[in-house]
Design an enzyme around this catalytic site. Structure first.
Site, PDB file in Angstrom:
ATOM      1  N   SER A 128       0.831  -1.202   0.000  1.00 17.41           N
ATOM      2  CA  SER A 128       0.000   0.000   0.000  1.00 17.41           C
ATOM      3  C   SER A 128       0.868   1.256   0.000  1.00 17.41           C
ATOM      4  O   SER A 128       1.941   1.268   0.610  1.00 17.41           O
ATOM      5  CB  SER A 128      -0.868  -0.033   1.257  1.00 17.41           C
ATOM      6  OG  SER A 128      -1.675   1.096   1.316  1.00 17.41           O
ATOM      7  N   ASP A 135       2.776   8.635  10.660  1.00 23.61           N
ATOM      8  CA  ASP A 135       1.534   9.194  11.212  1.00 23.61           C
ATOM      9  C   ASP A 135       0.346   9.043  10.271  1.00 23.61           C
ATOM     10  O   ASP A 135      -0.702   9.660  10.478  1.00 23.61           O
ATOM     11  CB  ASP A 135       1.725  10.691  11.524  1.00 23.61           C
ATOM     12  CG  ASP A 135       2.753  10.899  12.617  1.00 23.61           C
ATOM     13  OD1 ASP A 135       2.805  10.057  13.539  1.00 23.61           O
ATOM     14  OD2 ASP A 135       3.520  11.881  12.533  1.00 23.61           O
ATOM     15  N   HIS A 136       0.493   8.238   9.234  1.00 29.59           N
ATOM     16  CA  HIS A 136      -0.620   8.035   8.297  1.00 29.59           C
ATOM     17  C   HIS A 136      -1.847   7.508   9.077  1.00 29.59           C
ATOM     18  O   HIS A 136      -1.708   6.620   9.929  1.00 29.59           O
ATOM     19  CB  HIS A 136      -0.206   7.022   7.222  1.00 29.59           C
ATOM     20  CG  HIS A 136      -1.150   6.974   6.060  1.00 29.59           C
ATOM     21  ND1 HIS A 136      -2.394   6.393   6.156  1.00 29.59           N
ATOM     22  CD2 HIS A 136      -1.046   7.449   4.795  1.00 29.59           C
ATOM     23  CE1 HIS A 136      -3.012   6.506   4.992  1.00 29.59           C
ATOM     24  NE2 HIS A 136      -2.215   7.145   4.155  1.00 29.59           N
TER      25      HIS A 136
HETATM   26  P1  NAP Z   1      -8.588  -8.608   0.776  1.00 25.79           P
HETATM   27  O1  NAP Z   1      -9.805  -8.734  -0.076  1.00 25.79           O
HETATM   28  O2  NAP Z   1      -8.757  -7.948   2.127  1.00 25.79           O
HETATM   29  O3  NAP Z   1      -7.949 -10.055   0.947  1.00 25.79           O
HETATM   30  C1  NAP Z   1      -7.101 -10.409   2.006  1.00 25.79           C
HETATM   31  C2  NAP Z   1      -6.731 -11.871   1.809  1.00 25.79           C
HETATM   32  O4  NAP Z   1      -5.784 -12.235   2.843  1.00 25.79           O
HETATM   33  C3  NAP Z   1      -7.914 -12.848   1.932  1.00 25.79           C
HETATM   34  O5  NAP Z   1      -7.835 -13.791   0.885  1.00 25.79           O
HETATM   35  C4  NAP Z   1      -7.671 -13.525   3.277  1.00 25.79           C
HETATM   36  O6  NAP Z   1      -8.157 -14.861   3.330  1.00 25.79           O
HETATM   37  C5  NAP Z   1      -6.153 -13.544   3.277  1.00 25.79           C
HETATM   38  N1  NAP Z   1      -5.620 -13.819   4.612  1.00 25.79           N
HETATM   39  C6  NAP Z   1      -5.709 -13.036   5.713  1.00 25.79           C
HETATM   40  N2  NAP Z   1      -5.145 -13.668   6.771  1.00 25.79           N
HETATM   41  C7  NAP Z   1      -4.688 -14.875   6.319  1.00 25.79           C
HETATM   42  C8  NAP Z   1      -4.019 -15.969   6.918  1.00 25.79           C
HETATM   43  N3  NAP Z   1      -3.711 -15.973   8.229  1.00 25.79           N
HETATM   44  N4  NAP Z   1      -3.691 -17.048   6.158  1.00 25.79           N
HETATM   45  C9  NAP Z   1      -4.028 -17.077   4.828  1.00 25.79           C
HETATM   46  N5  NAP Z   1      -4.670 -16.059   4.199  1.00 25.79           N
HETATM   47  C10 NAP Z   1      -4.993 -14.972   4.938  1.00 25.79           C
HETATM   48  O7  NAP Z   1      -7.441  -7.840  -0.055  1.00 25.79           O
HETATM   49  P2  NAP Z   1      -7.605  -6.577  -1.016  1.00 25.79           P
HETATM   50  O8  NAP Z   1      -8.580  -5.590  -0.438  1.00 25.79           O
HETATM   51  O9  NAP Z   1      -7.795  -7.066  -2.394  1.00 25.79           O
HETATM   52  O10 NAP Z   1      -6.166  -5.892  -0.854  1.00 25.79           O
HETATM   53  C11 NAP Z   1      -5.017  -6.437  -1.469  1.00 25.79           C
HETATM   54  C12 NAP Z   1      -3.775  -5.738  -0.937  1.00 25.79           C
HETATM   55  O11 NAP Z   1      -3.810  -4.348  -1.301  1.00 25.79           O
HETATM   56  C13 NAP Z   1      -3.632  -5.752   0.582  1.00 25.79           C
HETATM   57  O12 NAP Z   1      -2.276  -5.884   0.952  1.00 25.79           O
HETATM   58  C14 NAP Z   1      -4.135  -4.377   0.985  1.00 25.79           C
HETATM   59  O13 NAP Z   1      -3.620  -3.939   2.221  1.00 25.79           O
HETATM   60  C15 NAP Z   1      -3.568  -3.557  -0.159  1.00 25.79           C
HETATM   61  N6  NAP Z   1      -4.208  -2.241  -0.349  1.00 25.79           N
HETATM   62  C16 NAP Z   1      -5.518  -2.024  -0.063  1.00 25.79           C
HETATM   63  C17 NAP Z   1      -6.076  -0.775  -0.284  1.00 25.79           C
HETATM   64  C18 NAP Z   1      -7.548  -0.509  -0.078  1.00 25.79           C
HETATM   65  O14 NAP Z   1      -8.028   0.542  -0.530  1.00 25.79           O
HETATM   66  N7  NAP Z   1      -8.268  -1.424   0.539  1.00 25.79           N
HETATM   67  C19 NAP Z   1      -5.288   0.256  -0.785  1.00 25.79           C
HETATM   68  C20 NAP Z   1      -3.956  -0.002  -1.095  1.00 25.79           C
HETATM   69  C21 NAP Z   1      -3.421  -1.259  -0.886  1.00 25.79           C
HETATM   70  P3  NAP Z   1      -9.681 -15.209   3.789  1.00 25.79           P
HETATM   71  O15 NAP Z   1     -10.513 -15.027   2.543  1.00 25.79           O
HETATM   72  O16 NAP Z   1      -9.579 -16.632   4.225  1.00 25.79           O
HETATM   73  O17 NAP Z   1     -10.037 -14.268   4.895  1.00 25.79           O
END
Ligand code: NAP
Length: 254
Positions: A128, A135-136
């Site tokens: 990300s 401090d984000h």
């Molecule tokens: P997401 O839908 O929240 O998916 C997270 C995944 O991690 C799920 O498949 C979850 O599995 C898995 N997971 C969590 N704990 C686990 C564990 N202990 N063992 C195995 N798997 C595990 O992801 P996303 O929203 O597409 O985000 C993708 C990436 O982009 C992340 O790193 C996020 O921080 C980053 N990002 C997000 C944003 C935003 O606006 N949301 C912005 C920038 C970057 P389950 O299905 O089993 O729970």
């Protein structure tokens, strides 16, 4: 054919990566997931899935065996805390055992260690933007310091001596991909100074495509970069189709 393990394969971006890789003959995509039921619901079948938890190193060792590449798309996910109160800002927390320290640091470190032991040649990690600012506001969410732990794992990957591509996405959108101009830069420049004050966001489908292209293009190796998109209707936008050129815009060093 390159065998690629995709973790977070039931996630919103990870599932798109699995589907995109499966459309290409260059790859055999293996998804790592925790729940067979969720996989059946999302993919219709559990074929080419393995079961594991990123906190369980031995499950990762088995999952990554014989893979040439690893895509890390796991993340800690904040949950709403209690019932939302009218007029009050909603609060968030992380489930016990699922904090950013446990998932985004230890869990990612486990994946990198298992990949290194298995001789994986290339790791693509989706993180990300915002990691240069302790401090984000995202760090205060559930007191999780999520961006700090993610950044620590990124540095661990850079130091691992495995080829890496670190994609630091802007705010993720559930919108269609392939119709926007993508912009890359480093060290939160796009976040702090977005050109023409555009939103610092990008569709998950575009991030998934960048992951796939990073596995194909040598210009993506050993690079860490931020990525956002121009709005779909932006007048001056030139839709990104040449991903080698996109990766060439990023200097090699973090
Ligand atoms: P997401 O839908 O929240 O998916 C997270 C995944 O991690 C799920 O498949 C979850 O599995 C898995 N997971 C969590 N704990 C686990 C564990 N202990 N063992 C195995 N798997 C595990 O992801 P996303 O929203 O597409 O985000 C993708 C990436 O982009 C992340 O790193 C996020 O921080 C980053 N990002 C997000 C944003 C935003 O606006 N949301 C912005 C920038 C970057 P389950 O299905 O089993 O729970």
């Amino acid at each position: 054919m390159k065998r690629v393990l995709v973790t977070g394969a039931t996630g919103r971006t990870g599932s798109l990566v699995v589907k995109k890789l499966r459309q290409r003959e260059e790859f055999q995509a293996i998804g790592l997931a925790r729940s067979p039921d969720k996989v059946k619901e999302m993919f219709g079948s559990t074929e080419d899935f393995v079961w594991g938890d990123i906190k369980d190193y031995s499950s990762l060792e088995a999952a990554v065996r014989d893979c040439q590449a690893l895509v890390i798309l796991t993340s800690a996910v904040p949950q709403p805390k209690g019932t939302p109160q009218p007029g009050k800002r909603p609060e968030f927390e992380f489930a016990s055992g699922e904090t950013p320290e446990e998932i985004d640091w230890i869990g990612q470190k486990n994946q990198i260690d298992a990949a290194k032991k298995a001789g994986v040649e290339h790791i693509v990690l989706v993180g990300s933007m915002g990691g240069t600012n302790p401090d984000h506001p995202l760090n205060r969410l559930g007191n999780g310091n999520i961006l700090i732990w993610k950044r620590k794992a990124e540095q661990y990957l850079i130091d691992s001596e495995i080829d890496y591509t670190i994609i630091r996405a802007g705010g993720l959108l559930n919108e269609r991909g392939g119709v926007r101009e993508l912009l890359v830069d480093k060290d939160d420049t796009l976040l702090n100074h977005p050109p023409d004050d555009i939103p610092t966001s990008i569709p998950r489908a575009d991030v998934a495509e960048v992951v796939v292209r990073a596995l194909l293009e040598s210009d993506a190796r050993n690079k860490a970069f931020d990525i956002i998109s121009k709005p779909e209707a932006a007048e001056d936008a030139v839709v990104t189709t040449d991903f080698a050129s996109l990766f060439q815009q990023v200097n090699s060093k973090i």
